[in-house]
Design an enzyme around this catalytic site. Structure first.
Site, PDB file in Angstrom:
ATOM      1  N   GLY B 153       5.791  -1.103   3.011  1.00 48.90           N
ATOM      2  CA  GLY B 153       5.325   0.113   2.352  1.00 48.90           C
ATOM      3  C   GLY B 153       6.344   1.231   2.481  1.00 48.90           C
ATOM      4  N   CYS B 154       6.174   2.245   1.651  1.00 46.67           N
ATOM      5  CA  CYS B 154       7.124   3.353   1.626  1.00 46.67           C
ATOM      6  C   CYS B 154       7.012   4.219   2.886  1.00 46.67           C
ATOM      7  CB  CYS B 154       6.915   4.189   0.368  1.00 46.67           C
ATOM      8  SG  CYS B 154       5.202   4.667   0.050  1.00 46.67           S
ATOM      9  N   PHE B 155       5.773   4.605   3.234  1.00 45.61           N
ATOM     10  CA  PHE B 155       5.587   5.357   4.475  1.00 45.61           C
ATOM     11  C   PHE B 155       6.102   4.551   5.657  1.00 45.61           C
ATOM     12  CE2 PHE B 155       1.875   7.714   2.466  1.00 45.61           C
ATOM     13  CZ  PHE B 155       2.439   8.962   2.579  1.00 45.61           C
TER      14      PHE B 155
END
Lengths: 350, 350, 350, 350
Positions: B153-155
């Protein structure tokens, strides 16, 4: 209505200045009699802020052109350090003036703390000694007796209101406060700087003043006062691509016997009679857009998944409750007017 | 150059899909042979993303219209839950495919954790068992041997890279990690929702998914792996009014014998040979705008004024290093290409 | 590959300078050997543009510190008026240099027009006489023989490409052209000015330079050249709250025997072999976001409901096709490289 | 003060609805007694617009749950087409209601024009016949006698006020009007659509509804009325990345014997007594940001460099003077209150 208060705004060409004028123009008990702006003296307010084109307002002048004899209340929106020198002169010239100062100059009660954070000795120590810290909901009684009110900073107001009652109640650990704050760009003022250009700011964000932002000193002072012992939070401000708004995400730890629901109860109870502070239901998160242009603060409390931790979130408009709106609220208190007069606009959303 | 890789993108009408196409169009070793988009099948890419009007691209089709026999690599940019069903079928149909999955479906190695965070039993447990977590700089060797890569994921990518080396080195306390993360809106995808309208989003920000965002599960998994024991951070994401960018402000505490400068040294040493990770000089703060449109990560370390605490800050573009760029990076590793091929664009600033 | 071209960028600390560096870093036939920035000499590019932190680049120097003997091509991104003096010296020092100038100094072929619009006599008339106006798709042959290319303005490129073929074909009335243009803020440059602050610009728009913007002179020159007789359009630029993008909405009237569909045919025919100019189907409207970060132009033609009128719309990225991208395109032409080398990035959307 | 007016808002969950509530909450002569919102019936206003959390407001209901016997004035902010059916029923049920309608349903006096532009026969022709077009400054006398006021569109109000006096005076050529209009996104409403997502809209702009936007019909009607003969302008709206604001750049040609200075004089004279319309000095250009959140219009006139042409520019806040503010202004006129009551907020800038 009885005679109106004659009000002067020093430093009317900046954002807190224009914001004062925006609200004072619609304040039923106030007459704006003088507006100063050093480098723009001679211009009209409409020249420097065209939104005032429809309104009659005094022309901008230099401070020493103001006839203080006609003035009842001074709002001072001048830069730090300049302020203490100017106000020393102004108050000497008219000792019964009421002054609401929006700079940082009179916020720190301790001259040593001032010197540490601002890098020079204070130039008006007697005034500093009498100044009252203008966080209205917390220091209302003292403000009502004040001649000089030191209006709090925007980050500070946002970070104090949701935490002070928790410290006073002993419900959170004073050594474990982390404030991650986000601000809109108007908090940085109107001075032209490369880093504040639209093309630099839009479509990006960043932290700044990490671990050394001057508002930290105010947090230390007021947190310590509420806790009854020294408190030093971790404080990290961020610049974000919006014009208005402060958003403080505050990480706290409950003391034994308390949980997040207790924190919520303490805050809801503390502020239930305060028209400008709304505590949302437990678990609900505020949004900065819902207080834009208003004097309102919205506060939320969310339990963390880790036992003993909670996230307390607070938001306000940096130019209103974080500056000019609270300044007028303080003027109302100082002058015995109904506290919400002239600052009752509903937030502008969308 | 030898024969190009034939690549298909499943879910090309969303933002991670278009971002894959943007970079793959300029990847010298790749040929885009199929693009799927269920509800928009039959349209051209230029119909759904007019920036592709100048380019020749396959028409959008339904997944079952793709001739997998022609395909070497599949990028899967489908929604969560759908993905595991689709990929089970796709891999059964062609077992020697290489698959880079951008959904959350194969990121959690523990089926029980998956069930807890996603609310249902996993539908493709054998695939889940073989999937490799695609944080390239950390799991490069395993990725090079993988058939199915679960792109992070980006986070998560933003919060893992600056913390994992510190946990591995034992330099920070695993029980005292607070991640305050901010994201641009493109991370929320292209599905039409009231809360994502421009008029709702611009000029405001807010936290969401406080204490329960699903990326937390990935943080738990990878932090624990690095620390060699269970780690549970506090994680609070915020939606901010910018299109691209993740910005993670991470509050850590050093273990005895370490200070912020040590943290900086560990990170600088760990990433000095990594072209996509830049560790800024100690005390310097990254800005999300300086990685926009690129596969780069910038990391900063700042000492807190409170001894024993530090602030570690990391930023990346959620659609590039946080999604499609890292996906192509992983494809390059899986297929034995130079790792930076096709993803070497310099950030677009301003 | 043969020896690379050694390139210097004068004025690398502004936005067109950084944009040149962004693309030249990935240009396979170019080596950046010198970067100048007068007031920031001594700093690194990463100091003034942190997006370049991952890359090795020459340190910023003053212009006279550059060893021109090592340089094959100079890009000049200096302010107006300064440019003509600097380039006079540079070209005198090394007559076989190739120079691509991004300022306005050499765009007007007529010294009298220059004096009228810029308020002073030109200081390098011989150079002005030899300079070629660098609108690549229109003046390609002349550019290929030029020593000094005057790169067109951003508004100008956007307003010329969709109109010149119509004037040449005699399909529109030269006396009835109204150009309503909108620009993003990066076109205004990086100099700190109050009117360009984020808080001033976001959430608002306005016209400026109405009826007297200097790019009008370029429109006059090129429109007249294409029409074979004097043409003076009405031109109104607007500042809008986005970073990049020019959008020109152009109101034209067809000459007898032509209608909007003919205009579309003429443009589609004229640009069908041009990789950087896309003419959309008749009636389809371009959007500035779909060319962001790319060297592409998108053009649309829509019939008005009033017979004999049409609306021609054109959009490009002011920093790429409107400045640095077209500059590199011109360098490629001047130096005999494939015209699209190094400027083939796909637009960044979202 | 005498008894307050009881007001109902139909369609309170959209942006014009919330904007009505924002201002009516502070209107001293009004009591909000009912709020409808079909799909959100049962919720509180704070549920759908959290900015109202501090205020006591009626719960949202379905329209047929409202006791019309208690209501004096209805504001109708429902979608087009629905409105005519709903209002037919409401007025039949209580013929002495005053109704201010914000939809397009009753704006066109000519049933044939309605059918042409909206594609179906009008369902409430008797009401259409009696409706008064609510452009307050122009039709004030008729509005004061109306039962049903058709509040004008946002583009329309902005494009009519600066042009109507010029047509009436015969100072401009009615066949040569080009309106290039730009709007903020809130004009597109709150319905979730892909094209209105933040990530689609921010950092870009585009024209839409070119040559066929429905507000054109209102321009035709009112321009023709003022000119005393049929007028058909060219009208091109654009969507721009800001929340609020309409900005109309209007290209006109003076009739013999008039020049731009005359146009300015005509407008300045016409609006000198109008508190909500400011005509700036000749040559000065308005900015949309300076009317945001207010009911004010700012108008500028600039001579073109081409003799006989002028550019007239007008700006307003689409949700205030372009919708809900003008609606309250009309209610004040209809009900005999001072026209500016409750809508005197100063614009919010920055």
């Amino acid at each position: 209505m009885s005679k109106k208060l004659n009000v002067a705004v020093l430093g009317a060409s900046g954002y807190t200045g224009s914001e004062l004028v925006r609200m004072l123009l619609r304040h039923p008990a106030v007459e704006i009699v003088a507006l100063s702006a050093d480098s723009k003296a001679g211009k009209t307010m409409a020249d420097v802020f065209p939104q005032f084109a429809p309104f009659a307002l005094p022309r901008l002048v230099k401070i020493d052109e103001i006839d203080l004899g006609l003035v009842d209340v001074v709002f001072c929106a001048l830069p730090h350090a300049t302020t203490q020198v100017v106000l020393k002169g102004v108050i000497a010239a008219k000792p019964d003036l009421k002054v609401i100062d929006l700079s940082a100059d009179f916020r720190l009660a301790d001259p040593a703390a001032y010197e540490t954070w601002y890098g020079h000795a204070h130039q008006a120590l007697e005034l500093q000694a009498e100044a009252v810290y203008g966080l209205t909901e917390i220091h209302r009684a003292a403000i009502s007796r004040a001649r000089l009110v030191a209006n709090p900073g925007c980050f500070t107001t946002c970070s104090l209101l949701p935490v002070l009652p928790l410290l006073t109640a002993g419900a959170i650990d004073p050594d474990e406060i982390v404030v991650d704050a986000k601000t809109g760009m108007s908090g940085a003022g109107r001075a032209a700087k490369e880093a504040m250009l639209f093309s630099e700011v839009a479509e990006g964000l960043h932290a700044y003043g990490v671990a050394n932002h001057r508002h930290t000193a105010e947090l230390d002072q007021e947190y310590s006062l509420a806790a009854g012992r020294p408190v030093k939070p971790t404080f990290t401000p961020h610049l974000t691509p919006m014009i208005r708004g402060i958003y403080a995400t505050i990480y706290v730890r409950t003391t034994p016997g308390h949980d997040a629901a207790d924190l919520h109860t303490i805050l809801a109870e503390r502020y239930k009679a305060e028209p400008f502070v709304t505590v949302l239901p437990l678990g609900q998160v505020p949004q900065s857009r819902h207080v834009k242009g208003s004097n309102h603060v919205q506060i939320g409390v969310v339990p963390d998944r880790i036992p003993g931790r909670a996230i307390v979130i607070s938001t306000l408009d940096n130019l209103v409750k974080g500056a000019s709106g609270q300044a007028i609220q303080n003027m109302n208190v100082v002058c015995g007017l109904a506290e919400g007069t002239g600052i009752d606009q509903v937030a502008l959303f969308p």
